[in-house]
Structures are given as structure tokens and as C-alpha cells.
Design a protein around this motif. Structure first.
Motif, mmCIF file in Angstrom:
data_model
loop_
_atom_site.group_PDB
_atom_site.id
_atom_site.type_symbol
_atom_site.label_atom_id
_atom_site.label_comp_id
_atom_site.label_asym_id
_atom_site.label_seq_id
_atom_site.Cartn_x
_atom_site.Cartn_y
_atom_site.Cartn_z
ATOM 1 N N PRO A 27 8.139 -60.913 -19.950
ATOM 2 C CA PRO A 27 8.947 -59.595 -20.326
ATOM 3 C C PRO A 27 10.183 -59.697 -20.878
ATOM 4 O O PRO A 27 11.160 -60.421 -20.214
ATOM 5 C CB PRO A 27 8.950 -58.469 -19.227
ATOM 6 C CG PRO A 27 9.000 -59.221 -18.111
ATOM 7 C CD PRO A 27 8.021 -60.789 -18.634
ATOM 8 N N VAL A 28 10.381 -59.196 -22.216
ATOM 9 C CA VAL A 28 11.704 -59.499 -22.663
ATOM 10 C C VAL A 28 12.158 -58.070 -23.476
ATOM 11 O O VAL A 28 11.386 -57.157 -23.818
ATOM 12 C CB VAL A 28 12.015 -60.584 -23.890
ATOM 13 C CG1 VAL A 28 11.425 -61.915 -23.111
ATOM 14 C CG2 VAL A 28 10.838 -60.258 -25.164
ATOM 15 N N HIS A 29 13.482 -58.170 -23.788
ATOM 16 C CA HIS A 29 13.967 -57.061 -24.468
ATOM 17 C C HIS A 29 14.475 -57.769 -25.834
ATOM 18 O O HIS A 29 15.219 -58.739 -25.751
ATOM 19 C CB HIS A 29 15.152 -56.261 -23.914
ATOM 20 C CG HIS A 29 14.767 -55.391 -22.733
ATOM 21 N ND1 HIS A 29 13.794 -54.049 -23.252
ATOM 22 C CD2 HIS A 29 15.126 -55.351 -21.442
ATOM 23 C CE1 HIS A 29 13.706 -53.540 -21.990
ATOM 24 N NE2 HIS A 29 14.495 -54.177 -20.832
ATOM 25 N N GLU B 220 11.698 -50.480 -25.385
ATOM 26 C CA GLU B 220 10.376 -50.925 -24.597
ATOM 27 C C GLU B 220 10.732 -52.419 -24.395
ATOM 28 O O GLU B 220 11.295 -53.102 -25.236
ATOM 29 C CB GLU B 220 9.276 -50.746 -25.461
ATOM 30 C CG GLU B 220 8.749 -49.263 -25.501
ATOM 31 C CD GLU B 220 7.493 -49.203 -26.124
ATOM 32 O OE1 GLU B 220 6.778 -50.277 -26.356
ATOM 33 O OE2 GLU B 220 6.831 -48.073 -26.339
ATOM 34 N N SER B 221 10.386 -53.077 -23.257
ATOM 35 C CA SER B 221 10.083 -54.283 -23.076
ATOM 36 C C SER B 221 8.896 -55.027 -23.615
ATOM 37 O O SER B 221 7.890 -54.335 -23.883
ATOM 38 C CB SER B 221 10.242 -54.873 -21.504
ATOM 39 O OG SER B 221 9.045 -54.326 -21.048
ATOM 40 N N ALA C 80 13.666 -59.076 -19.590
ATOM 41 C CA ALA C 80 13.777 -57.926 -18.889
ATOM 42 C C ALA C 80 13.701 -57.847 -17.703
ATOM 43 O O ALA C 80 13.833 -56.830 -16.841
ATOM 44 C CB ALA C 80 12.356 -57.207 -19.747
#
Length: 410
Positions: A402-404, A135-136, A381
């Protein structure tokens, strides 16, 4: 020099860097339209510092802006000029109001808050660590927002179940795409929440700044305390300034580090520390782009031969000034945490310098250090070009980040 046409600022700030370049290209000061109000945008840092410290420039629109009475009923940003607190005060009134708030932001008190700040950040990161790897995560929503809301909530004594409501209302204060009616409704809701907080703390005081300020209001018998309106508007200032700006600095710092791996290498090699990241972020992408408004008390001659006439409005264009090539050279547009001079105006200058600057610096530095220590493989992301700016010519951040947090194979 010939008079330039007025430049209308984009209320959605869809390309604020290009707009700031255009402002600088028009000289040290130029007339702009800010949602229907004409003001002098100041982008030259030397001139801006001069005006921010000049006794001939006021922040009290009621006393020193002839257009005040006609503007407030119809301007969507009326709250920025009509509130009665130290943000809009001048001279002795400003000194009186600031003197009552300043002790809460002493160096000793800020350092005493460090354990609480660290605990809040640790808890937020613990929650992030439980999310599925694939999930991001929107770090603006799940780290940058809740941290300052929790910190300022504890400081001001705002109950946890009311903090989210304050968040949405403060977002409305910084929005510059609301209609006059929408802005007025948001202000009414915010004032209603503040009145409720004051009533609750007056009935049951606590160990918080709101209770301290109420005591200062109720105990002062010599006219030196807060008037009722000043008390409410001071709480408004503390909550809004302590929240939105810190959100943006965390957001922009993470974005800058994830879009330039060289900066992370500087950190990990010990060529820079987290305070360098904080200061360069404040310079490169300050939390506030333009700050309404100030007013000329007398005619003010400008270096290029123009004159700001007595009674005209002045807009401090901090983001454009921070990247001025006369200040930071040809590399002013580059995010560089090892640049030798990171001077900026992100917290203002002079008597109105932000009291909460040390707390904001503390929150951002600890949040960044813990985040990158806990998640060393963090990455965006989406491409950086897809990050959408906030639709505000005041607030400088993204709609989402948004990031991973971890490698997909983990």
C-alpha cells in the motif's frame, strides 16, 4: 566435521532473512527439510555456481533421484520436479527443449516488445492517476501484478478474459502452505486451462508463442519437437516464470526505494540509473528465495569435508547466496544502488540461466521509471515493518504494497 541436525525451512517464510543467516552460519552447504523432503541447501555463492555448472548435477528427478517416485504423490511441491520441460531436463533433452524456446527471447524480439510494454505501463498508471488522492493504492495488486500478466499474456496469446484465472493458479504454484490435495487440485485446474489454450490455438493459430510452439510440436517428424506433455509443461513454465518473478522484483524495488530516501537521491542526482536499481533489487531481494530441486549424479565432496551423496537432492538457495559476505562484504545486507558490484544469482547460472531475464529487466526498469516520474511524491501508506511477506519459501514478495501516490494536500 560432526553432522548437523536437519534444519526445517519455514513454509510461511515469516522471517526469511533470519533463516538465510542461519543457513549461511551452518557452512557452504547444509541439510534442510523442505516440506518433508531432505535436501542440501547451498548458500555459498562459489559452491553454488560450481554445482549449477557441473555435469554431475542434474535437474531430471525421474532419472536421477531415487526418491522421485515415492515423493511425487505426496509432496505439495511435486509440480516443481515432475513437470516435463526444460526446467526439469538434463543434457541433450534440455538442449533440445531450450533450443525451441530460445528464439522467442532473442535480444531483437525483446527490444521489439518495448513499445507494447511501455503502453501497458502507461495505461496502468493512467488508471492510478484517476483514483482519489486520499486513497491508498496497493501497487502489488494494481501495477506489479497486471503488468507481467498483460505482457506474458500478449506473448503467449492468452485471451484477456483468461489472464486473471492464470494469475490465481500460478499463485498456487508458488505457494508453500498448500496441502498435497490443494496443490494437486490447483495443478489439475492449471493443466485444464493450458489444455484449453492449446486446443484453441491449434484450431485458430495466432501470432503468438503458443502457436509457434504448437507448430514445432506438430510439424517435427524426426522426434526433435515437443511431446504432448512437454508442450503443455513448456507453456506452464513460460507463463508462470514470466509472471510471478517479475511481480516480486517490481514489488521489492518499490519497497526498497521508499524505505531508503538516500537511494532515490542517488537516482535523481544521476549517480545511478534504473538498471542499477533493477540489478541491486535482484541481488538484495531476488524474486525466488529457494529453487527446487537438483540431484547429485555422483558423490560430491564439499569444502568443509562433508559429502553430497549420489542421488541426494540439492536446493539452490539464491537469496541467501546473494547476500553472502564472502561475495559482497559486510554491507551485503544493505540495499545500495551505487555499490560497484551487484553480481547475483537471481536468474540462475549456467545452462539453466533464465531465458526471460532480458524481458523481466525491461519490464521492471520501465515500470519503475514511469512510476517515479509520474508520482515523485509517492510514499508507503504503512510502516515498512507492517508489510507482510508472502507465505512462501520460494516466492519473495509482499502480500500487499500500500502506498500514497500524491501529497494529501494536492
Amino acid at each position: 566435521m560432526p553432522e548437523q541436525p536437519i534444519l526445517a525451512l519455514d513454509p510461511e517464510a515469516s522471517d526469511h532473512h533470519a533463516e538465510h543467516q542461519a543457513l549461511r552460519a551452518r557452512g557452504p552447504a547444509t541439510r534442510v527439510d523442505i516440506l518433508g523432503v531432505t535436501a542440501w541447501s547451498i548458500t555459498d555463492p562459489a559452491l553454488l555456481k560450481q554445482l549449477l555448472t557441473s555435469p554431475q548435477v542434474s535437474k531430471d528427478g525421474r532419472a536421477h533421484w531415487p526418491a522421485f517416485a515415492d515423493t511425487v504423490p505426496t509432496w505439495p511441491l511435486a509440480l516443481w520436479i515432475a513437470a516435463s520441460n526444460m526446467f526439469t531436463a538434463y543434457g541433450a533433452d534440455h538442449r533440445r527443449l531450450r533450443r525451441m524456446v530460445a528464439p522467442a527471447f532473442s535480444a531483437r524480439r525483446i527490444q521489439a516488445m518495448r513499445p507494447a510494454v511501455e503502453a501497458i505501463i502507461t495505461g496502468l498508471l493512467d488508471d492510478l492517476e484517476t483514483l482519489p488522492v486520499e486513497e491508498s493504492v496497493d501497487l502489488r495488486d494494481q501495477l506489479a501484478h497486471p503488468l507481467p500478466i498483460a505482457v506474458i499474456g500478449q506473448l503467449m496469446g492468452v485471451p484477456e478474459n483468461q489472464r486473471q484465472g492464470f494469475r490465481s493458479m500460478v499463485d498456487g504454484v508458488f505457494a508453500t502452505t498448500l496441502t498435497t490435495e490443494q496443490a494437486a487440485a490447483n495443478t489439475a485446474a492449471l493443466y485444464g486451462a493450458l489444455d484449453h489454450l492449446i486446443a484453441a490455438k491449434r484450431a485458430r493459430p495466432g501470432d503468438d508463442l503458443t502457436s509457434v510452439l504448437i507448430t514445432a510440436r506438430d510439424d517435427e517428424g524426426d522426434g526433435g519437437g515437443f511431446a504432448d506433455e512437454e508442450l503443455r509443461d513448456t507453456l506452464l513454465l513460460m507463463i508462470s516464470a514470466g509472471y510471478e518473478t517479475t511481480v516480486n522484483v517490481i514489488d521489492q524495488a518499490i519497497t526498497a526505494l521508499l524505505t531508503d530516501p538516500e537511494q532515490l537521491r542517488h537516482l535523481r542526482a544521476g549517480r545511478a540509473d534504473w538498471s542499477d536499481v533493477v540489478e541491486e533489487t535482484l541481488r538484495h531481494e531476488p524474486a525466488v528465495k529457494h529453487l527446487p530441486l537438483r540431484y547429485a549424479l555422483t558423490d560430491i565432496p564439499l569444502p568443509d569435508g562433508q559429502t553430497i551423496a549420489a542421488g541426494e537432492a540439492i536446493l539452490a538457495s539464491y537469496a541467501a547466496a546473494n547476500r553472502h559476505p564472502d561475495w559482497h562484504g559486510e554491507s551485503a545486507d544493505r540495499f545500495d544502488i551505487i555499490r560497484p558490484t551487484k553480481d547475483h544469482l537471481a536468474f540462475g547460472h549456467g545452462v539453466h540461466f533464465c531465458l526471460g531475464a532480458p524481458l523481466a529487466r525491461l519490464e521492471v526498469a520501465i515500470a519503475l521509471q514511469q512510476l517515479f516520474d509520474r508520482f515523485p511524491d509517492i510514499r508507503l501508506a504503512v510502516p515498512a515493518t507492517e508489510l507482510q511477506p508472502l507465505p512462501s519459501l520460494i516466492s519473495n514478495g509482499h502480500q500487499a504494497l500500500p502506498v500514497h501516490l500524491r501529497p494529501a494536500s494536492r
